[in-house]
Design a protein around this motif. Structure first.
Motif, mmCIF file in Angstrom:
data_model
loop_
_atom_site.group_PDB
_atom_site.id
_atom_site.type_symbol
_atom_site.label_atom_id
_atom_site.label_comp_id
_atom_site.label_asym_id
_atom_site.label_seq_id
_atom_site.Cartn_x
_atom_site.Cartn_y
_atom_site.Cartn_z
ATOM 1 N N LEU A 352 -1.497 -9.228 -7.327
ATOM 2 C CA LEU A 352 -2.041 -8.087 -6.352
ATOM 3 C C LEU A 352 -2.721 -8.238 -4.868
ATOM 4 C CD1 LEU A 352 -3.899 -6.834 -9.563
ATOM 5 C CD2 LEU A 352 -1.577 -6.503 -8.934
ATOM 6 N N GLN A 356 -5.932 -3.186 -4.232
ATOM 7 C CA GLN A 356 -6.263 -3.516 -6.248
ATOM 8 C C GLN A 356 -6.329 -3.958 -7.464
ATOM 9 O OE1 GLN A 356 -1.301 -4.206 -5.123
ATOM 10 N NE2 GLN A 356 -1.276 -2.223 -5.901
ATOM 11 N N ARG A 364 -5.513 -2.138 -13.258
ATOM 12 C CA ARG A 364 -4.550 -4.039 -12.689
ATOM 13 C C ARG A 364 -3.980 -4.345 -13.931
ATOM 14 N NH1 ARG A 364 -10.073 -6.133 -12.795
ATOM 15 N NH2 ARG A 364 -9.279 -7.485 -14.496
ATOM 16 N N GLU A 395 -8.061 4.590 -8.653
ATOM 17 C CA GLU A 395 -6.954 5.821 -9.166
ATOM 18 C C GLU A 395 -6.726 6.827 -9.490
ATOM 19 O OE1 GLU A 395 -5.068 2.622 -11.384
ATOM 20 O OE2 GLU A 395 -3.117 3.870 -12.399
ATOM 21 N N ASP A 407 3.588 0.474 -6.122
ATOM 22 C CA ASP A 407 2.816 -0.643 -6.867
ATOM 23 C C ASP A 407 3.598 -1.695 -6.146
ATOM 24 O OD1 ASP A 407 0.593 0.695 -6.841
ATOM 25 O OD2 ASP A 407 1.222 0.611 -9.298
#
Length: 415
Positions: A352, A356, A364, A395, A407
């Motif tokens: 990540l 993130q 996560r 988010e 992502d």
């Protein structure tokens, strides 16, 4: 290009036989292998430097005139040329030009297809490893050549920012086709197993292509077969084998970024200057980046992807103790300790990015489950096990604007 000497440089063909500071161990059937410290490692220490098994520049990146060495991905533009193109200012002159490490007088082209290399050493290495198979010769501009048709199909299916490049797979095939000991290279590539079931491999492959082109994986396989088929690799060209190869590249590919301008900035930062010249230089660089952002945005680097045997053994942690970078302006991966690491401790990186990693445990896990097909059980996740299963505030603010594909693309190009 000469390789660094000593234990710092690592290239191994057998897990567990690494030497230096680390060793690869089998953990369990779920996590597979892991990388462990053989001795204590201090925060900030280089754990190893690794050359990729195979690497390639992203096709869209090359099409947008980010000129890079066809072998090591070193930027071929001088810092000044790079800054002029990115800022749209053709008359721009950079101060301290001696801080640019690019040497155009050393650049060489393949005499047959004219692809460029940063040095004689890189041109020779590419020719010896894979370029004899992939050299287009006089057909470089022939749109009907099977390799050109494959590349154009990939570009039409996969808009930037790219994730796994079809050219990584092509170079894997070319390496085996050129090798005298084909079994040796097949054994090495087999160590980059995706550790996923066939239905999960299909999910990864389709995710990499994007929803719009999910029906075209078979078309891509047919073009791949027409351009590169080899009897020794017949499984890679079957529907199941091609999907597996696609998933392997997708789950193991490490983004590589190089920039002559960034190297120049680092060189300028290290200069010992009086206060006023230092302030003037810093202000100049700040303004330059503002001009570039206005003209080009944040699409700044020569970008590609590589498969690294040691790095691919590093498991994920949401609180990593190591990170990968490319400070030499080429494909050499430096793994550096983010904290003190004790002998016997597992060395983990994060799949990540920084933003993130600050999200909730639930957020996560969602990213990792959807893009890497596992549930993280790192110490950070374990400590947050009792947290409510809700997304992070960040988010929630983003809402539906971020997709699963976004992502994954962020992960594969974060360098």
């Amino acid at each position: 290009m000469a390789a660094p000497s000593g234990d710092m440089f690592s290239f191994c063909s057998e897990p567990g036989k690494v030497g230096g500071l680390v060793e690869v161990r089998f953990i369990d059937k779920v996590k597979g292998r892991g990388l462990f410290a053989k001795k204590a490692i201090c925060k900030g220490e280089n754990i190893f430097i690794e050359r990729p098994l195979v690497s390639a520049q992203f096709l869209w990146n090359a099409l947008y005139k980010y000129r890079a060495c066809e072998y090591c991905l070193r930027s071929l533009e001088t810092a000044e040329e790079n800054a002029r193109r990115l800022s749209g200012n053709a008359s721009l002159l950079l101060p301290h030009p001696e801080q640019c490490s690019i040497r155009p007088e050393l650049h060489q082209a393949c005499p047959r297809c004219q692809v460029m290399y940063c040095s004689t050493e890189c041109r020779r290495a590419a020719l010896e490893q894979y370029h004899q198979v992939l050299c287009l010769g006089q057909s470089r501009d022939d749109l009907e050549h099977p390799l050109n048709k494959l590349q154009e199909a990939w570009r039409s299916m996969h808009y930037p920012p790219e994730t796994a490049s079809i050219m990584l797979m092509a170079r894997m095939v070319a390496i085996v086709k050129q090798a005298q000991d084909k079994g040796h290279w097949l054994s090495i590539f087999s160590q980059l197993c995706s550790r996923t079931a066939s239905e999960q491999e299909e999910q990864i492959a389709l995710k990499l292509l994007g929803e719009k082109f999910q029906g075209q994986l078979e078309s891509l396989r047919n073009l791949f077969t027409a351009a590169l088929y080899d009897d020794h690799l017949s499984r890679w060209f079957s529907p199941e084998g091609f999907r597996s190869l696609f998933a392997l590249v997708g789950t193991n590919g490490q983004g590589i970024g190089t920039s002559s301008l960034s190297q120049w900035v680092h060189g300028c930062d290290a200069l010992e200057l009086p206060v006023q010249p230092r302030e003037q230089l810093d202000a100049y660089i700040d303004q330059l980046y503002k001009d570039i952002e206005t003209e080009t945005g944040d699409f700044l680097n020569c970008e590609g992807s590589g498969l690294f045997l040691l790095q691919s053994s590093c498991n994920h942690s949401c609180f990593p103790n190591a990170e990968a970078s490319f400070p030499d302006n080429n494909f050499l991966l430096h793994l550096t300790a983010l904290s003190d690491i004790t002998a016997g401790e597992e060395i983990c990186i994060s799949y990540l990015d920084c933003c993130q990693r600050e999200r909730s445990r639930h957020s996560r896990h969602k990213i990792l489950r959807e893009n890497y097909l596992f549930v993280c059980s790192c110490p950070k996740c374990h400590s947050q096990a009792d947290d409510p299963d809700v997304t992070s505030e960040e988010e929630e603010e983003e809402g539906d604007g971020e997709t699963e594909g976004d992502d994954l693309e962020d992960e594969m190009t974060d360098v």
